[in-house]
Design an enzyme around this catalytic site. Structure first.
Site, PDB file in Angstrom:
ATOM      1  N   LYS A 269       0.883  -1.168   0.000  1.00 53.10           N
ATOM      2  CA  LYS A 269       0.000   0.000   0.000  1.00 53.10           C
ATOM      3  C   LYS A 269       0.913   1.207   0.000  1.00 53.10           C
ATOM      4  CE  LYS A 269      -3.947   2.334   2.172  1.00 53.10           C
ATOM      5  NZ  LYS A 269      -3.626   3.620   1.575  1.00 53.10           N
ATOM      6  N   ARG A 290      -8.504  10.684  -7.839  1.00 56.68           N
ATOM      7  CA  ARG A 290      -9.677   9.909  -7.424  1.00 56.68           C
ATOM      8  C   ARG A 290     -10.899  10.795  -7.284  1.00 56.68           C
ATOM      9  NH1 ARG A 290      -9.228   7.833  -1.431  1.00 56.68           N
ATOM     10  NH2 ARG A 290     -11.323   8.624  -1.212  1.00 56.68           N
ATOM     11  N   LYS A 443      -7.531  -2.712   3.345  1.00 61.94           N
ATOM     12  CA  LYS A 443      -6.229  -2.141   3.672  1.00 61.94           C
ATOM     13  C   LYS A 443      -5.829  -2.465   5.102  1.00 61.94           C
ATOM     14  CE  LYS A 443      -8.321   2.337   4.454  1.00 61.94           C
ATOM     15  NZ  LYS A 443      -8.373   3.743   4.086  1.00 61.94           N
TER      16      LYS A 443
HETATM   17  P1  ATP Z   1      -5.898   6.076   2.973  1.00 65.10           P
HETATM   18  O1  ATP Z   1      -6.148   7.384   3.637  1.00 65.10           O
HETATM   19  O2  ATP Z   1      -5.633   4.947   3.920  1.00 65.10           O
HETATM   20  O3  ATP Z   1      -4.927   6.159   1.852  1.00 65.10           O
HETATM   21  P2  ATP Z   1      -8.096   6.259   1.258  1.00 65.10           P
HETATM   22  O4  ATP Z   1      -9.293   6.802   1.915  1.00 65.10           O
HETATM   23  O5  ATP Z   1      -7.254   7.088   0.403  1.00 65.10           O
HETATM   24  O6  ATP Z   1      -7.225   5.572   2.376  1.00 65.10           O
HETATM   25  P3  ATP Z   1      -8.842   3.687   0.550  1.00 65.10           P
HETATM   26  O7  ATP Z   1      -9.708   3.149  -0.490  1.00 65.10           O
HETATM   27  O8  ATP Z   1      -9.303   3.496   1.919  1.00 65.10           O
HETATM   28  O9  ATP Z   1      -8.567   5.188   0.272  1.00 65.10           O
HETATM   29  O10 ATP Z   1      -7.399   3.064   0.421  1.00 65.10           O
HETATM   30  C1  ATP Z   1      -6.937   2.819  -0.875  1.00 65.10           C
HETATM   31  C2  ATP Z   1      -6.029   3.908  -1.330  1.00 65.10           C
HETATM   32  O11 ATP Z   1      -4.696   3.498  -1.150  1.00 65.10           O
HETATM   33  C3  ATP Z   1      -6.203   4.119  -2.803  1.00 65.10           C
HETATM   34  O12 ATP Z   1      -7.093   5.168  -3.069  1.00 65.10           O
HETATM   35  C4  ATP Z   1      -4.817   4.392  -3.319  1.00 65.10           C
HETATM   36  O13 ATP Z   1      -4.602   5.783  -3.431  1.00 65.10           O
HETATM   37  C5  ATP Z   1      -3.903   3.842  -2.260  1.00 65.10           C
HETATM   38  N1  ATP Z   1      -3.155   2.641  -2.670  1.00 65.10           N
HETATM   39  C6  ATP Z   1      -1.843   2.436  -2.441  1.00 65.10           C
HETATM   40  N2  ATP Z   1      -1.452   1.239  -2.867  1.00 65.10           N
HETATM   41  C7  ATP Z   1      -2.532   0.636  -3.393  1.00 65.10           C
HETATM   42  C8  ATP Z   1      -2.759  -0.647  -3.986  1.00 65.10           C
HETATM   43  N3  ATP Z   1      -1.811  -1.551  -4.098  1.00 65.10           N
HETATM   44  N4  ATP Z   1      -4.017  -0.920  -4.417  1.00 65.10           N
HETATM   45  C9  ATP Z   1      -5.022  -0.024  -4.275  1.00 65.10           C
HETATM   46  N5  ATP Z   1      -4.858   1.184  -3.724  1.00 65.10           N
HETATM   47  C10 ATP Z   1      -3.626   1.526  -3.272  1.00 65.10           C
END
Ligand code: ATP
Length: 588
Positions: A269, A290, A443
């Protein structure tokens, strides 16, 4: 169509907080909307005149609106400002001042939906010398023929702050009732929408079409003209961004494996930012965040590497762009590279100073074919086939496939050691579900106690801090009621100017600059601001509390960072807060 009708709907919507009543109001209105007006009506209902992914903006400030209201009402700018101070809402100011005027004029031309839409679009396209004057004139022209409540909504639309609370889900369902069900009744007493006395279970075709196109106008038009069968034909199109799939959280691998099954993919991640890369059949490469904002110009390096190293005529790939330090060979935290997302100048310098690596982890469309429903392992295999890796430029997201906790733990440590945030667990046979926080992508990170919240209020400081907005009230999103609910107030973590050692530190000064243009109303030292600034907040504990509208409060909240890549739609939801609260009690 007369604008009066639309304004009446806005007004009725703002007078109820019941989601189903809103849906019914909208559905009735949509049924009476002729095809020729549909695009304008759908966009205006969303509080915009351009679709979400369109970069054009109106560029109207409150100051310009004051001028437009003065010009059309005959009041002086001073009077407009004074009224604004009394009423606290610039839309109401226009309404009240124009009301007075229309009582003294015998007749004026009726305002149409088309006129409002066209003029607002013209506002966006007036640029260069004299543009401000033209913008004011265009709005004043509309206001001159606006009656009372119409003026309120012209002004609010001009400023992009409708304040009637039409959530996307409500509009989607209204389209469903209006054009797919057609024959429905709203039972006011029971607050229920019914077809032949029965509720209807969602609108899967509508959801799927919106997931794929992200285009309310297109989807409403197809639903109106062709019904459900037409909606099934809607497919993703390179060049048009779609919402990304989001993850849920777990606290350990056991829980993770339970959700996604064994074996699953365990990926890095990375702590970068999400980027959806589109290549169209004309060879055009475009990048979207996004939030579906286009960032192509900010990342010429990414465009180039995709052109050179991702094989294919047309595609949409999902990836993370992470900053790295070429010296230490480690990834950098998101904060370090976040300035690249906004920066519109000196791009070449920044590109060298803050290089990013693109790590591709999914694919949604490839050479004429949509891939959303193909199982993840097939999509991943396709990614591996088409990405010609060059570390520090473009890679396929590093991962292992395993069902063993020990092996997964090992990979997790490796990921953290490389400078990443944690790992993602992905179900191998899952489809790609745009826009959903799905249970097939999970995650896992070491610290999970931060929330993404939006600032909804602030307080003018006193003494040493006078002139600054300090103490910020933050809100999360209640997805049941589709509204923001407050959860706490913070001031800690923001720096005084002289304390700010690094150039990137967030200061009270900087926060004030960001929030001041968003002020909606003020009372004493407290101000209410438009919910636009998203922040990541750390805290010690979540407590139940009657002081905030969420029913919860954060103990010792502390600012971590700004999230310019986040919008209100990405906030921590109330149910996530509830889960975190329960979990904390379980642990305690
Ligand atoms: P966080 O604040 O923990 O990054 P988030 O709210 O941005 O979470 P989530 O969908 O909860 O979004 O976590 C996925 C995010 O992590 C994705 O939007 C992406 O930007 C990031 N990411 C990093 N590595 C990966 C991966 N291998 N696959 C998918 N998403 C990833």
């Amino acid at each position: 169509m007369d604008y009066e009708k639309l304004a009446a709907v806005y007004d009725a919507l703002s007078n109820t907080s019941k989601r189903l009543e809103k849906t019914a109001l909208l559905a009735d209105f949509l049924q009476g909307t002729p095809a020729a007006e549909l695009e304008r009506v759908i966009l205006l209902l969303q509080g915009r005149v351009f679709p979400l992914w369109d970069k054009r903006v109106l560029g109207l400030s409150e100051k310009l609106l004051v001028k437009a209201i003065a010009a059309s009402s005959g009041a002086s700018e001073r009077q407009v400002i004074d009224t604004w101070r009394d009423l606290g809402d610039i839309g109401r100011v226009a309404e009240s001042l124009l009301e007075k005027k229309s009582q003294s004029t015998l007749f004026s031309e009726d305002l149409t939906v088309k006129a409002v839409f066209d003029n607002l679009r013209k506002v966006a396209s007036s640029e260069g010398k004299g543009a401000m004057g033209t913008k004011v004139k265009l709005v004043a022209q509309l206001l001159s023929s606006a009656k009372g409540v119409e003026a309120r909504y012209v002004v609010r639309s001009a400023i992009g702050d409708l304040r009637v609370g039409i959530a996307e889900g409500t509009l989607r369902d209204a389209i469903g009732w209006a054009y797919l069900v057609k024959d429905y009744t709203y039972d006011e007493e029971k607050n229920a929408l019914l077809k032949d006395g029965e509720p209807v279970n969602g609108f899967p075709e509508l959801r799927a079409a919106l997931d794929r196109s992200n285009d309310f106008v297109l989807v409403a038009r197809i639903a109106q003209e062709q019904g459900a069968s037409g909606l099934r034909e809607v497919s993703v199109v390179p060049g048009k961004p779609l919402k990304v799939m989001l993850a849920q959280k777990v606290i350990d691998f056991e829980e993770g494996f339970e959700r996604v099954g064994k074996p699953c993919a365990v990926e890095y991640k990375m702590d970068g930012f999400r980027v959806q890369v589109h290549k169209s059949s004309e060879g055009d490469i475009r990048l979207f965040t996004r939030r579906l904002e286009e960032v192509t110009e900010q990342f010429p390096d990414v465009v180039e590497v995709v052109r050179e190293r991702v094989v294919g005529r047309e595609f949409i790939i999902d990836a993370e762009a992470a900053g790295y330090d070429p010296r230490t060979k480690k990834y950098r935290p998101f904060q370090d590279i976040s300035q690249r997302i906004r920066r519109k100048y000196d791009i070449e310098t920044l590109k060298k100073k803050l290089p990013v690596e693109l790590a591709v982890f999914d694919i949604l469309f490839y050479d004429g074919e949509e891939c959303l429903d193909r199982p993840f392992f097939e999509r991943r295999a396709l990614v591996e086939r088409i990405v010609r890796e060059r570390p520090q430029h473009v890679v396929v997201m590093p991962r292992v496939v395993t069902g063993e906790v020990a092996e997964a733990e090992e990979f997790y440590k490796e990921s953290l050691a490389a400078g990443n945030e944690g790992v993602m667990l992905k179900k191998l046979d899952a489809p790609y579900q745009p826009g959903s926080r799905v249970g097939t992508m999970i995650k896992l990170k070491p610290v999970m106690d931060t929330l993404d919240l939006v600032i909804v209020g602030a307080e003018w400081g006193t003494g040493k801090r006078s002139g600054w907005l300090t103490s910020y009230t933050v809100a999360c999103f209640d997805e049941q009621q589709e509204e923001l609910v407050t959860i706490g107030r913070f001031g800690t973590g923001i720096k005084e100017k002289e304390e700010a050692v690094s150039g990137d530190a967030v200061t009270f000064d900087g926060m004030t600059e960001r929030l001041k243009p968003l002020i909606r109303s003020a009372s004493g030292r407290d101000v209410v601001v438009r919910p636009e600034v998203v922040v990541e907040v750390k805290f010690e504990e979540i407590q139940k509390s009657p002081s905030y509208t969420s029913g919860y409060a954060l103990r010792f909240p502390r600012f971590v960072k700004l999230r310019p890549d986040r919008g209100v739609e990405d906030l921590t939801t109330l149910s996530m807060v509830e889960t975190a609260y329960e979990r904390q009690r379980g642990r305690g």
